[in-house]
Design a protein around this motif. Structure first.
Motif, short mmCIF file in Angstrom:
data_model
loop_
_atom_site.label_atom_id
_atom_site.label_comp_id
_atom_site.label_asym_id
_atom_site.label_seq_id
_atom_site.Cartn_x
_atom_site.Cartn_y
_atom_site.Cartn_z
N LYS A 42 0.81 -1.22 0.00
CA LYS A 42 0.00 0.00 0.00
C LYS A 42 0.85 1.27 0.00
CE LYS A 42 -4.03 -2.09 2.03
NZ LYS A 42 -5.16 -1.89 2.90
N GLU A 69 -0.08 4.38 -2.04
CA GLU A 69 -1.08 5.34 -1.57
C GLU A 69 -0.40 6.57 -0.98
OE1 GLU A 69 -3.54 3.20 1.19
OE2 GLU A 69 -4.25 1.81 -0.36
N GLU A 88 -0.27 -2.49 -4.82
CA GLU A 88 -1.65 -2.58 -5.35
C GLU A 88 -1.86 -1.53 -6.42
OE1 GLU A 88 -4.02 -2.18 -1.80
OE2 GLU A 88 -3.85 -4.30 -1.41
#
Length: 106
Positions: free
Chosen positions: A59, A62, A106
């Protein structure tokens, strides 16, 4: 015919060697993050981080674009952050870590 086979072999070598090197880099990166980071961070494509405030590596996109991770890691890995042990990474190690993280993001 022999000349053609030689040229074909050279071309195939040019196209396959970088793939092997890239795979080696990913494997080295995986080994490094497993050894130095997995105590707090989820370093694989699944799972939660052992430390709830440590973001899973998948992640990180992000927070940071993949091309900004090198600068981020140089600062974080060399100086550490609260609760993180200092890890003096070489440029090759940082590149390998980034190569690995790119495979799980991701």
């Amino acid at each position: 015919m022999r000349r053609f086979c030689l040229m074909l072999g050279v071309l195939l070598g040019v196209f396959t060697v970088p793939d092997v090197r890239a795979q080696d880099s990913v494997e080295r990166g995986k080994a490094l993050v497993t050894q130095y980071c997995s105590g707090c961070h989820a370093v694989g494509p699944k799972g939660e981080s052992p430390n709830p405030i440590a973001p899973p590596f998948r992640k990180l996109s992000e927070r940071f674009p993949i091309d900004a991770l090198e600068e981020t890691f140089i600062g974080s890995i060399d100086t550490g952050h609260p609760g993180m042990p200092v890890f003096k990474a070489t440029q090759d190690q940082i590149d390998a870590i980034i190569d690995y993280i790119a495979t799980v993001m991701e």
